[in-house]
Design an enzyme around this catalytic site. Sequence first.
Site, PDB file in Angstrom:
ATOM      1  N   GLU A 194       1.691  -0.345  -5.130  1.00  0.00           N
ATOM      2  CA  GLU A 194       0.682   0.677  -5.378  1.00  0.00           C
ATOM      3  C   GLU A 194       1.643   1.906  -5.531  1.00  0.00           C
ATOM      4  O   GLU A 194       2.029   2.403  -4.566  1.00  0.00           O
ATOM      5  CB  GLU A 194      -0.245   0.909  -4.358  1.00  0.00           C
ATOM      6  CG  GLU A 194      -1.371   1.937  -4.436  1.00  0.00           C
ATOM      7  CD  GLU A 194      -2.241   2.316  -3.422  1.00  0.00           C
ATOM      8  OE1 GLU A 194      -3.470   2.563  -3.673  1.00  0.00           O
ATOM      9  OE2 GLU A 194      -1.798   2.253  -2.314  1.00  0.00           O
TER      10      GLU A 194
ATOM     11  N   ASP B  78       0.843  -1.086  -0.131  1.00  0.00           N
ATOM     12  CA  ASP B  78       0.100   0.038   0.086  1.00  0.00           C
ATOM     13  C   ASP B  78       0.768   1.124  -0.027  1.00  0.00           C
ATOM     14  O   ASP B  78       1.850   1.330   0.565  1.00  0.00           O
ATOM     15  CB  ASP B  78      -0.952  -0.049   1.115  1.00  0.00           C
ATOM     16  CG  ASP B  78      -1.578   1.240   1.320  1.00  0.00           C
ATOM     17  OD1 ASP B  78      -2.574   1.561   0.411  1.00  0.00           O
ATOM     18  OD2 ASP B  78      -1.872   1.981   2.522  1.00  0.00           O
TER      19      ASP B  78
END
Length: 742
Positions: free
Chosen positions: A410, A373
């Site tokens: 990401e 993330d």
Amino acid sequence: MMMMMRTDTGAATAASKSGRRARAAQYTVERGEPWPLGASPDRNGVNFAVYSSVADRVEVCLYADGDREIQRITLPALTDDVWHGYVPGLKPGQRYGLRVHGPYEPEAGKRCNPAKLLIDPYARALDRKIVGSIDQFGYAVGQDDEDLVPGDVDNGATAPKAVVVRSRFDWGDDQPPRVPAEDTVFYEVHVKGFTQTLQDVPEAQRGTYAGLASPAAIAHLKKIGVTSVELLPVQAFIDDQRLVELGLANYWGYNTVAFFAPDPRYAAPGAADGGVEEFKRMVKALHAEGLEVILDVVYNHTGEGNHLGPTLSLKGIDNTAYYRLSEESARFYVDYTGTGNTVDTSNAPALRLVLDSLRYWVTEMHVDGFRFDLASALGRDAAGAYTWRAPFFAAIAQDPVLSRVKLIAEPWDLGPDGYQLGGFPTGWMEWNGRYRDAVRDYWAQADASLPGLAASLCGSADMLEPRRRRPTASVNLVTVHDGFTLADLVSYNEKHNEANQEGGNDGENHNRSWNCGAEGDSDDPAIIDLRARQTRNLLTTLFLSHGTPLLLGGDELARTQGGNNNGYCQDSEISWYDWQRAQEPFAQELQHFTAELIALRHSLPVVRLSEWPHHGAGEAALVTVEWKSVWGLPMSAEEWDDPAVRCVSALMESRMAGEDSVMLLFNASNEEAHFTLPAEPEGRAWQLRLDTRDTRIHPAGAADAPQADAGGQWTLQPHSMAVFTAPPVAPAAEDDTLPDAA
């Protein structure tokens, strides 16, 4: 060096803040070892080791049932900023927490407060889920000085406790599936939401790790043909106090507190080890069926928030070592993540914590990779600049364990130069947001969207190939957890997030969606048919593009969130799979179509490139992609530049023996389109594999499959596409200089 302190190493005890009388010590404590960090049991006791460069004293608090504190043990030794001690006779299953004595000087970045029971950063298990509460704040709440005055409210009775774990799990012959990147199909799924209403799963297992490992759950995954299950965060995270007060929850889990512990909320009730064994059984069961387990991990920040956030673990242990602090005042945090803080992986203690955690999940829990993330935040140097040579990337690249698993970024954060799509090191995959936007734009009829579609279909080669990144580095996605589901993408123009109780201010406003003529549910047959066709268009584009596809869990079942595009706080029917709806004929048809589409992808090497099409000395490319107009002629510059052009065909030509070539026809316009197929080579016959006007996918060589000759025509309905296959343009039997298919 060993720091001498006022303590009885033979019997270190203390009375609790509630005024209870000190109890007689049950355990003695010895010097122990500074490594490994955390609680490490052996046959005779438990070694504790805690890093803190600012502490004056570190206590391990032991708890019995009912959150009753039975003893405080001061760690007697200090080696290279690691406080450590060995407790003979202590056994696995013991619940404990930490209290760190030291300076409370927020303006200097120091936030030690022994009134707060802290979670060991290396805790392997927790005894309960982490829920935000007022007694977690390290400062005196409600004071004019905000966080500058330490609070004296003791939270020992309510705080989550770490659990000493020694696993005796029998992995047997478990082996990582090691699915090649070019064969990978990711399936993003929430552990709880997947099985919470699945009746074929025993009720006690629904919404748990065991539920995901159940025969019914695995049967669904195998039926649709995905290879790699990507789990939304399962490392122990906090339900933020604000959400708790609103009656909501942190459903997605992107607020991690304990990097080693599986979140106990997904374990069977009463699990003594917080779900560790159950998680391992899940991984073993998925591996036995050839399915990889990928974890969505959140190392860029923690659930401790900014200077006004709670003190749960790292903040109270060594705030300056683990977080990026403002140069103007160490009281405040550098926030590259939008959550209040940023973990400083350019600093050795924080980098060690992250790497140790990653290795633990691979070696002890047997996971197969990670999706990071806000990965750009991890790739920043000490000055805060993003660089693919950052300590985090360098450490992983040389690690013999971590360099061999799937690594997915990401590729952005909220800091300067935070959008780094295409900017990660070789060996990494990246969620391709440009792909998502381009494919959505094209099928939603956005002007000038054709060039973006073309680049996306070709694996974003314009972005990745110059950096010597492979086609598989592009993780292609149309929908993920964050945003509309696929069913909602074709049913809503606007977000409908009222249930989140944020006044409609949360969630993306520019969704690149198209409701096909009505907002939300419709009983108009024309709209229903168009939405179904658009769904098939988007899925077909996804699975026949170069790159690595990712399917949002439930999209194959027409899962809807009622237009909510930010279900992060909805641990409810809004986010859970609706398995009753999944039994409806339209959902069953979509599931069957998705499964056959994934099987079609697996049968076509020309769309699963592991390397870019290349030219050898004096040789033609083994794979080419040619773009043609509806006339069957090469696209002209004027056609590419015309913002109104909606029709195009892509010819993926193979010269490898045994590999079919593929032709894709696209029509995103409101009119029928009459395509002329390429005239060369003469005599070539193209077999229709699918036309999204219906759900049928024809097997290769099917006698009843429509055929189209070279130079022939095919008519596409508005908003539809077709897929044809044919033998390679120059079979190996006619040219013995061509290599055999791998």
